[in-house]
Design a protein around this motif. Structure first.
Motif, PDB file in Angstrom:
ATOM      1  N   LEU A 195      77.991 -32.103 -22.387  1.00 16.03           N
ATOM      2  CA  LEU A 195      77.372 -31.126 -21.482  1.00 16.03           C
ATOM      3  C   LEU A 195      76.248 -30.338 -22.175  1.00 16.03           C
ATOM      4  N   ALA A 196      76.497 -29.848 -23.407  1.00 16.21           N
ATOM      5  CA  ALA A 196      75.498 -29.020 -24.095  1.00 16.21           C
ATOM      6  C   ALA A 196      74.181 -29.782 -24.257  1.00 16.21           C
ATOM      7  N   LYS A 197      74.283 -31.081 -24.609  1.00 17.70           N
ATOM      8  CA  LYS A 197      73.055 -31.887 -24.793  1.00 17.70           C
ATOM      9  C   LYS A 197      72.370 -32.124 -23.454  1.00 17.70           C
ATOM     10  N   ARG A 198      73.191 -32.401 -22.431  1.00 17.65           N
ATOM     11  CA  ARG A 198      72.634 -32.641 -21.092  1.00 17.65           C
ATOM     12  C   ARG A 198      71.877 -31.395 -20.613  1.00 17.65           C
ATOM     13  N   LEU A 199      72.457 -30.210 -20.843  1.00 18.82           N
ATOM     14  CA  LEU A 199      71.806 -28.956 -20.431  1.00 18.82           C
ATOM     15  C   LEU A 199      70.494 -28.777 -21.179  1.00 18.82           C
ATOM     16  N   ARG A 200      70.509 -29.086 -22.487  1.00 19.07           N
ATOM     17  CA  ARG A 200      69.285 -28.965 -23.283  1.00 19.07           C
ATOM     18  C   ARG A 200      68.202 -29.883 -22.694  1.00 19.07           C
ATOM     19  N   ASN A 201      68.598 -31.117 -22.328  1.00 19.55           N
ATOM     20  CA  ASN A 201      67.636 -32.066 -21.737  1.00 19.55           C
ATOM     21  C   ASN A 201      67.072 -31.539 -20.421  1.00 19.55           C
ATOM     22  N   ILE A 202      67.998 -31.005 -19.581  1.00 18.36           N
ATOM     23  CA  ILE A 202      67.546 -30.468 -18.276  1.00 18.36           C
ATOM     24  C   ILE A 202      66.555 -29.333 -18.509  1.00 18.36           C
ATOM     25  N   MET A 203      66.930 -28.395 -19.406  1.00 14.75           N
ATOM     26  CA  MET A 203      66.102 -27.201 -19.621  1.00 14.75           C
ATOM     27  C   MET A 203      64.727 -27.574 -20.186  1.00 14.75           C
ATOM     28  N   ASP A 204      64.705 -28.529 -21.135  1.00 15.33           N
ATOM     29  CA  ASP A 204      63.419 -28.935 -21.720  1.00 15.33           C
ATOM     30  C   ASP A 204      62.525 -29.604 -20.683  1.00 15.33           C
ATOM     31  N   THR A 205      63.112 -30.535 -19.927  1.00 17.77           N
ATOM     32  CA  THR A 205      62.322 -31.261 -18.915  1.00 17.77           C
ATOM     33  C   THR A 205      61.807 -30.284 -17.856  1.00 17.77           C
ATOM     34  N   LEU A 206      62.703 -29.414 -17.397  1.00 18.13           N
ATOM     35  CA  LEU A 206      62.340 -28.464 -16.342  1.00 18.13           C
ATOM     36  C   LEU A 206      61.213 -27.540 -16.816  1.00 18.13           C
ATOM     37  N   THR A 207      61.371 -26.986 -18.018  1.00 18.69           N
ATOM     38  CA  THR A 207      60.373 -26.039 -18.528  1.00 18.69           C
ATOM     39  C   THR A 207      59.008 -26.723 -18.622  1.00 18.69           C
ATOM     40  N   PHE A 208      58.997 -27.940 -19.141  1.00 22.57           N
ATOM     41  CA  PHE A 208      57.717 -28.637 -19.318  1.00 22.57           C
ATOM     42  C   PHE A 208      57.112 -29.024 -17.965  1.00 22.57           C
ATOM     43  N   ASN A 209      57.968 -29.449 -17.030  1.00 26.74           N
ATOM     44  CA  ASN A 209      57.456 -29.811 -15.690  1.00 26.74           C
ATOM     45  C   ASN A 209      56.853 -28.607 -14.981  1.00 26.74           C
ATOM     46  N   ILE A 210      57.520 -27.466 -15.101  1.00 25.79           N
ATOM     47  CA  ILE A 210      56.996 -26.244 -14.460  1.00 25.79           C
ATOM     48  C   ILE A 210      55.688 -25.832 -15.128  1.00 25.79           C
ATOM     49  N   TYR A 211      55.615 -26.002 -16.453  1.00 26.54           N
ATOM     50  CA  TYR A 211      54.376 -25.678 -17.177  1.00 26.54           C
ATOM     51  C   TYR A 211      53.230 -26.548 -16.642  1.00 26.54           C
ATOM     52  N   ASN A 212      53.481 -27.846 -16.537  1.00 23.91           N
ATOM     53  CA  ASN A 212      52.442 -28.759 -16.036  1.00 23.91           C
ATOM     54  C   ASN A 212      52.084 -28.469 -14.591  1.00 23.91           C
TER      55      ASN A 212
END
Length: 1225
Positions: free
Chosen positions: A450-467
C-alpha cells in the motif's frame, strides 16, 4: 220389593262408600297435587338456581378468559413497552432538561441561521464555539452541553437523505444543508464547485424544478409559473447583479386580499402557492454583494473545504482501488439511511396507535399486534444498525489507509483553483480536476504494498496536475505555480512554518527604521532592515547574523559578489545549519535578484527537476485531450498566433480545407458565429472563433448555445482565442481546456520558430543576392525586439505585440524593393526607404512611445547599411570571447537554420544592446511579482506571524500611522501671509498644499473609520477592507495612492517619503523656497519647472512659447554643499540614474558597475533658456520619469528631459535604456 230395597240399600251404601272413596281420593289427589305443586315449585326454584349457577359459571369462565387475554396483552405491553418506557423516560427527562436549555439553544440556532451563512467553516466554528457559546455561558443562559446545531435543526435521517441526494457528508455541507432548508430567507449559494447546484437539482427533481438565469429573456414568465403552481425555482449563474424585479419574491412581500394570496412580480399580481421555493446559485468564488442582498437573501458559502474535498477524493480513490469496499460502504450508507428511516416510522406509528387508542387499551388487538411487529422489526433494525456501525468502523479503518493520497489531491486542487487570484483566466472546475485525478489513478504504477502504491499515486497525480496547470498558464506564472504547490505540500507535512513563509514574502514591514546602523555600503538599506528582522524573528537560526555581518564583512562581501551565489556554499555555519527554505530567507536579505533562481533550485531539490521544466505545448496532445463537449480556449499573449499552428494540425489530422471554419469576432458577427456553430456541431467540423475578448458580453449566449447541445458529432471541436479579460464567463473557462500560447523564449528559439515558418520558396522568390542575408537580419531584429520585452521597462516603455505578421510584411517589403533594384541593375540598396518602412512604419507603427521609437530607429541604423556586407571589417550583431552573432554565409535555408542551431540557448542582455545588469533588474522584478502574487494567495485570516491576530496587527499599524499624521496646512492663512504679489512658484506651492491636505484628510478619515470598523462600531465596507488588507501586507492602500504621487515603495518607506514631503512644504511655507528642490517631494513636479520658466521669462522679458529648459549636472553630492540659490533656474536633488553610472570627476555618463542597477545622480541644475540660443553637443537627451515604471501607454509618467554629457555615441545609451527617476523603489 224388599229385595229391591236391600238392593237399593246396598247400592246406596256402595254409592256412599264410593263417594267417600271419591272424597278421600279427591283429597288425596289434592294433597298429592299440592305436594306435586310444592315439588314442582321446588324443582322450578332449583332449576332457576341451577340456571343462575350455570349462568354465573359461564360469566366467570368468560371473565377468566378475558382476564387471561388481558393478562397476556398486559404482559406483552409491559414487556414490549418496557424498553420503550426506558426510552420514553429518558426522552421525557431529556425533554424536561431541553425545555430549560431551549432558550440558549434557540438563541444560538437563530443566530446561526441569521448570520453565519456567508462565512467559511473555520470562522463559523470559531463564532459559535469560541465567541457566542462562551458569551451565552458567561451570561448564565441555559445551554445544551455539548451544543450541536444538528440536534435542534435537523436529524440523522434527514442528513442521511441529503447524503443520498448528493450533498457531501462533511460538517460544513451539513450546516449548509440546514441553512438552505431552514433559514427564513431564500438561499443564495456561493458555489464555485457547483456542489450545491447538483444537490438542489437532485433534491428538487421530483418536485418539477424549473431553472433559468437572469440572462434568459423569459425568466420572468418561468418564475411566474413556478410561483403560481408551487414549483421550486433555481436561478443559476447569478453574478454580482441581482435583477431588482425579483425583490418582492426575495423579500417575501406576500399580500392577502379577501382570502386571495398573491405577490407582485414586475407589473403583475401573481397568485402565490405556499409550496414555492426559490434558490439562487453563483459560480463566483468571492462575489461582492451589497448589504441589501445579504438582507434579502440567505447568502450561503458552499465553497468546498480541504477536509470536505479530502473525504470526497477518498471515495474516488477507494472506489478505484478497492471497488468492493466502496460499494459495500455505499450500500451500507443507503441501508443505514433506509433502516433509520424505517425505525423512525415504526416508532412514530407506535406512538400514533397509543395516542389514538380508545376504550380499554388491553382489548385493542391491533395495537398489541402493531407493537409486537414493531418490536420485532425494531430489534432487527437495531441489530442491523449496530452491525452497520461496526462494519462502518472497519471500512473506515481500511479506507483511511488511502487518506494520504486523498489529502494530496485536495491540496493540489486548492493550489490549482487559487491561481484564479493571479489571473481571472485561470479557472478550474472540480469536475475537470476529478477527470485528471481519475486518469492519474489509472496511469500510476500498481503495487501490492500500500505505501508504495500511495507513493506512485501521489507522484503521478502531482506531476499530472503540474502539467495540466502549466498548459493554461503564462510562462511568468509557471514557477509561481510550482513553488506554491511545493510550499503547500511541505506545509501539509509541517515542514515550512507560516512565520518563515511570511518573512520570505514580506521582509521587514516596520514603519520605523532600526536603530542599528548599516555596517557596509555594498548592502542595500532594505537588506539590512531584513537582516535585523530575521534575527529577531528566528533567533535560533539567525540570532547572530547582524553581528557576523559586522565582524566579518569580507566573507559576506566575497559571497555577495558571486554571480550565482545561491549555488555556492553559504558563509560561516549557514551552509549546514539551515533548511533549504531558510536559505531563501537569507538570500532575500542579501540579493533579491537571485531569489527567483533560488526558488527554482528549491523546487528542484524538494520536488524534483521535472517541476521546473514546464511541458512543451504540442497541438497533437491538446487535440487528444479535447472532447466535443468542452471548448479549447487559447489565451493569447503579445506576439503569439495559434491560428497557423491549428491549420497545420487540421491538415495533419484530416480536418483541412472545408472542415475547418474560421471567424474573427467583432461587432455584428454574433449571429454568423452561432450559425457556424450549429453547422459545425451537426457536420463534425472544427470551428475557430478568434478574438473573443472583443465580444465578452456575447460569450454568455455562446455558453448557453453550448449547454443546449446534447449529442454533438464526435468530430466536432470548438477552438476559441482570447486575450486575458475579466468578463470571460467563468463557467466556460472551468469547462474548457485552457492553452496559453506564447512566442518562444530566448533569441535562438525565437529565430528557430521564425525560420520554421519560412518556406524554401519564399526565400528563393527574390533574385537579389542580398535578400537571404537581409531576411536573416530581419529575423534577428524581430527576435531582439520581442526579447527586449521580457526586461520590462528597461526594454520597452510599453510592451508591444510585435508578431509574425509584422515579420511577414517586412519580408514582402524586402522582396519588392530588392527585386526592383535587381531588375534595374542598381548596385545601391535603398537603405533609407527600407529603414523607414520597417523601423518607422511596420514596427514603429506599433510603437506609441517616442522613446521606444528612438530605440527602433537606432536598431535600424545598427543593423541596416552597406557596412553589413563589408569584407574588411566583418559585421557582428554582437561578439565576445564565448559567442559570435553574425550573418551566416550561405544561400540555402538549411545553412541559415544551421547557424541558428549553433547559437547558445541562453544569451546575455548585451546581445540586445542592454547592460548585463538588466538581467538583475529582470530577476529582481520577477521575484517581487512572485511575492506580490503569493501574498494574494495567502489566507487573509487568523494569526499574523507575530502571534497576535490579524485584526489586532492591522489596528496597531493604523494607530501607529495615525499618531504620525501631521496637522493640515491652513491654506487661507498662508495665502494671506504671501500677500498680493504671488510668484508662479508660490502658486505651485499653494496647489501642492491643497493636494497634500486632501491626502492627509483622506488618510486620517480612513484610519479612524478602519479602527471603528475593527472594533465593530461601524460596518466594514469594501473600501475599508482594501485598506485593512494593504496595511496587513505592508502596501499603500489604493485610496491613498490615488491622492499621492506615483510610487512603487512599500508602506514603511512611503511613510518616510510622506514625512519628508511634509518637512519640505513646512520649510517652504515658514522660511522660503528651498535652495535645492527635492522634486519627488512634489505632487506634480512638472508644474514647478513650468513655473520656473515663467518666472525667468517675466524677469528677462522672454516670450514664454519660445523658452525651454536645459540641465547641467553639478559636482555637489549633498544638499548641504549648496549654500544659495542659482541666479536663474534651480538646483534639484533626489534623482536616480538607471542603466548607467555617473563619473563625478569628468562629469559624464559611464558604463554601470556590475550589480549596481541604480545610482544617485549629483545635484542637477535646471536652467531656463530661449530655445534659439540652446546649442548642445555631446549630450544625451535623457527622459526623467516619476518611478522606474517609466511612462505607460497613456503617456503618464514623464516629467521632463535632462541633458547628460557623454563621451560615447548616443546609440549606446539609447539601447541600454537609460533614464532618470525621481523615486527609488
Amino acid at each position: 220389593m224388599e229385595g229391591n230395597g236391600s238392593c237399593q240399600q246396598e247400592e246406596l251404601t256402595w254409592v256412599a262408600r264410593l263417594e267417600r272413596n271419591f272424597y278421600l281420593s279427591k283429597r288425596e289427589l289434592e294433597k298429592i297435587q299440592a305436594e306435586l305443586l310444592a315439588i314442582q315449585n321446588e324443582l322450578k326454584a332449583l332449576g332457576d338456581k341451577y340456571e343462575a349457577a350455570i349462568r354465573e359459571k359461564q360469566q366467570l369462565q368468560e371473565e377468566a378468559e378475558i382476564m387471561e387475554r388481558r393478562l397476556i396483552a398486559a404482559d406483552k405491553l409491559i414487556s414490549g413497552l418496557g424498553s420503550e418506557n426506558i426510552r420514553w423516560t429518558n426522552d421525557l427527562e431529556e425533554l424536561k432538561k431541553r425545555k430549560v436549555k431551549l432558550l440558549g439553544d434557540c438563541l444560538l440556532c437563530a443566530a446561526f441561521l441569521s448570520y453565519e451563512g456567508a462565512f467559511t467553516w473555520e470562522f463559523r466554528d470559531e463564532m459559535i464555539k469560541g465567541v457566542w457559546q462562551e458569551d451565552v455561558e458567561a451570561r448564565d443562559i441555559p445551554l445544551s452541553q455539548p451544543f450541536r446545531l444538528e440536534s435542534l435543526l435537523t436529524d440523522e435521517v434527514e442528513i442521511s437523505r441529503w447524503g443520498s441526494q448528493g450533498l457531501p457528508p462533511d460538517e460544513l455541507s451539513v450546516q449548509n444543508g440546514i441553512l438552505t432548508m431552514r433559514a427564513s430567507r431564500f438561499p443564495l449559494c456561493i458555489d464555485p464547485q457547483q456542489q450545491a447546484l447538483n444537490w438542489i437539482k437532485r433534491k428538487e427533481e421530483k418536485n418539477n424544478l424549473r431553472m433559468a438565469s437572469f440572462n434568459d429573456p423569459d425568466f420572468l414568465k418561468q418564475l411566474e409559473m413556478a410561483i403560481k403552481y408551487g414549483n421550486p425555482f433555481l436561478f443559476h449563474d447569478v453574478d454580482e447583479y441581482i435583477d431588482p424585479v425579483i425583490d418582492n419574491v426575495l423579500e417575501k412581500n406576500i399580500k392577502c386580499v379577501q382570502g386571495r394570496t398573491f405577490i407582485i412580480l414586475g407589473d403583475k399580481e401573481v397568485d402565490y402557492d405556499a409550496n414555492f421555493k426559490l434558490y439562487l446559485n453563483t459560480k463566483l468564488a468571492n462575489p461582492r454583494y451589497s448589504p441589501a442582498v445579504f438582507g434579502k437573501a440567505m447568502v450561503i458559502n458552499y465553497t468546498v473545504t480541504l477536509k470536505g474535498l479530502e473525504d470526497q477524493l477518498l471515495s474516488v480513490i477507494v472506489g478505484s482501488e478497492r471497488r468492493e469496499l466502496e460499494e459495500q460502504r455505499e450500500h451500507l450508507i443507503q441501508e443505514t439511511f433506509e433502516n433509520k428511516n424505517l425505525l423512525k416510522d415504526l416508532e412514530d406509528s407506535l406512538l400514533r396507535e397509543l395516542a389514538t387508542s380508545t376504550g380499554n387499551m388491553l382489548d385493542n388487538v391491533d395495537l398489541v399486534h402493531t407493537l409486537e411487529e414493531t418490536k420485532a422489526k425494531a430489534n432487527e433494525v437495531s441489530e442491523k444498525l449496530k452491525l452497520a456501525e461496526k462494519t462502518a468502523v472497519d471500512i473506515d479503518k481500511l479506507r483511511d489507509g488511502y487518506r494520504p493520497a486523498a489529502k494530496r489531491g485536495a491540496i493540489l486542487f486548492f493550489v490549482l483553483s487559487e491561481m484564479a487570484l493571479v489571473n481571472t483566466m485561470y479557472q478550474y472546475s472540480l469536475t475537470a480536476f476529478l477527470d485528471v485525478f481519475g486518469l492519474s489513478l489509472r496511469k500510476s504504477i500498481p503495487d501490492t504494498i500500500l505505501a508504495k502504491r500511495l507513493r506512485n499515486i501521489m507522484d503521478t497525480l502531482t506531476f499530472n496536475i503540474y502539467n495540466y496547470g502549466c498548459t493554461g498558464l503564462f510562462e511568468k506564472h509557471k514557477l509561481l505555480f510550482s513553488f506554491n504547490m511545493t510550499i503547500k505540500i511541505e506545509q501539509a507535512d509541517h515542514r515550512v512554518p507560516q512565520e518563515e513563509l511570511d518573512f520570505f514574502l514580506k521582509g521587514n514591514l516596520s514603519l520605523e527604521k532600526s536603530a542599528r546602523k548599516k555596517p557596509c555600503a555594498w548592502l542595500s538599506d532594505q537588506g539590512w532592515e531584513d537582516i535585523i528582522r530575521v534575527a529577531e524573528l528566528f533567533p535560533e537560526q539567525f540570532g547572530s547574523l547582524p553581528n557576523e555581518v559586522e565582524d566579518s564583512p569580507d566573507d559576506w562581501k566575497a559571497w555577495y559578489d558571486l554571480d550565482a551565489l545561491e549555488q555556492a556554499p553559504f558563509p560561516m555555519h549557514y551552509g549546514n545549519s539551515l533548511t533549504h527554505f531558510q536559505m531563501l530567507l537569507l538570500l532575500r536579505c542579501f540579493r533579491v535578484d537571485r531569489v527567483y533562481r533560488a526558488v527554482t533550485d528549491y523546487v528542484t531539490l524538494t520536488m524534483g527537476v521535472k517541476y521546473v521544466q514546464p511541458p512543451v505545448i504540442s497541438f497533437e496532445a491538446i487535440f487528444e485531450q479535447s472532447t466535443p463537449n468542452s471548448p479549447i480556449v487559447f489565451i493569447l499573449s503579445p506576439g503569439s498566433d495559434p491560428a497557423s499552428d491549428l491549420m497545420k494540425l487540421a491538415e495533419r489530422t484530416g480536418f483541412g480545407g472545408n472542415r475547418l471554419k474560421f471567424l474573427a469576432m467583432g461587432q455584428g458577427q454574433e449571429k454568423v458565429a452561432l450559425q457556424l456553430l450549429e453547422n459545425a456541431v451537426a457536420r463534425g467540423q472544427w470551428l475557430m472563433l478568434q478574438n473573443c475578448h472583443l465580444l465578452v458580453k456575447w460569450l454568455i449566449d455562446l455558453e448557453k448555445a453550448l449547454e443546449r447541445i446534447v449529442k454533438p458529432h464526435p468530430d466536432f471541436r470548438l477552438w476559441l482565442t482570447t486575450d486575458p479579460t475579466k468578463g470571460f464567463p467563468i463557467g466556460m473557462l472551468q469547462k474548457s481546456l485552457k492553452v496559453v500560447t506564447e512566442p518562444p523564449n530566448g533569441l535562438k528559439l525565437n529565430m528557430r520558430a521564425t525560420y520554421f515558418k519560412i518556406s524554401h520558396d519564399a526565400l528563393d522568390q527574390c533574385p537579389h543576392p542580398a535578400f537571404k542575408s537581409l531576411v536573416y537580419v530581419l529575423a534577428f531584429f524581430h527576435a531582439v525586439v520581442q526579447e527586449r520585452r521580457k526586461f520590462g521597462k528597461i526594454g520597452w516603455n510599453v510592451p508591444y505585440d510585435f508578431n509574425e505578421s509584422d515579420f511577414q510584411v517586412c519580408m514582402e517589403i524586402l522582396n519588392t524593393y530588392l527585386t526592383k533594384v535587381f531588375q534595374q541593375n542598381d548596385d545601391k540598396i535603398p537603405w533609407g526607404s527600407l529603414k523607414y518602412l520597417i523601423g518607422e512604419v511596420m514596427y514603429g507603427g506599433r510603437a506609441i512611445d517616442s522613446f521606444d521609437r528612438r530605440i527602433l530607429s537606432i536598431y535600424m541604423d545598427e543593423y541596416l547599411g552597406d557596412f553589413i556586407f563589408d569584407t574588411f571589417q566583418p559585421f557582428h550583431f554582437f561578439c565576445n570571447d564565448e559567442v559570435e552573432y553574425k550573418i551566416p554565409e550561405g544561400t540555402s535555408k538549411d545553412e541559415f537554420v544551421e547557424e541558428i542551431e549553433s547559437l547558445p540557448l541562453a544569451n546575455t542582455p548585451e546581445v540586445y544592446g542592454l547592460h548585463s545588469n538588466a538581467e538583475i533588474g529582470y530577476y529582481t522584478q520577477a521575484a517581487r511579482n512572485m511575492w506580490s502574487h503569493l501574498l494574494d494567495l495567502q489566507p487573509q485570516t487568523g494569526e499574523s506571524g507575530t502571534g497576535i491576530s490579524r485584526d489586532e496587527y492591522i489596528g496597531q499599524v493604523a494607530k501607529d500611522i495615525q499618531n504620525k499624521m501631521p496637522t493640515v496646512f491652513d491654506i487661507d492663512h498662508i495665502r494671506k501671509c504671501f500677500g498680493t504679489d504671488i510668484t508662479p512658484t508660490t502658486v505651485v506651492l499653494l496647489q501642492e498644499l491643497e493636494r497634500f491636505n486632501k491626502l492627509m484628510i483622506r488618510m486620517s478619515r480612513s484610519l479612524v473609520e478602519l479602527q471603528r470598523a475593527l472594533a465593530g462600531e461601524v460596518g466594514m465596507s469594501n473600501e475599508l477592507d482594501e485598506v485593512a488588507r494593504a496595511l496587513f501586507n505592508g502596501h499603500i492602500p489604493h485610496i491613498w495612492r490615488k491622492l499621492a504621487p506615483d510610487t512603487l515603495k512599500t508602506l514603511g518607506n512611503w511613510m518616510i517619503h510622506f514625512r519628508n514631503r511634509h518637512n519640505q512644504y513646512t520649510t517652504w511655507v515658514d522660511e522660503s523656497e528651498p535652495n535645492v528642490m527635492w522634486l519627488s517631494g512634489l505632487h506634480i513636479p512638472e508644474s514647478y519647472l513650468t513655473a520656473l520658466v515663467q518666472a525667468t521669462c517675466r524677469k528677462n522679458g522672454w516670450p514664454l512659447d519660445r523658452s525651454t529648459l536645459y540641465t547641467q549636472v553639478t559636482k555637489y553630492r549633498t544638499v548641504d554643499e549648496v549654500t544659495e540659490r542659482p541666479g536663474q533656474g534651480c538646483f534639484v536633488s533626489g534623482l536616480y540614474l538607471e542603466g548607467a553610472d555617473w563619473d563625478v570627476e569628468n562629469s559624464c555618463l559611464i558604463k554601470s558597475k556590475p550589480k549596481v542597477l541604480v545610482v544617485d545622480l549629483p545635484i542637477l541644475k535646471i536652467i531656463p533658456i530661449e530655445a534659439h540660443r540652446l546649442k548642445l553637443q555631446n549630450t544625451f537627451r535623457t527622459p526623467v520619469y516619476t518611478t522606474s515604471m517609466r511612462r505607460n501607454a497613456m503617456g503618464v509618467g514623464l516629467v521632463f528631459e535632462a541633458d547628460l554629457f557623454t563621451t560615447r555615441h548616443i546609440s549606446h545609451w539609447v539601447l541600454q535604456g537609460i533614464c532618470l527617476t525621481l523615486n527609488g523603489d
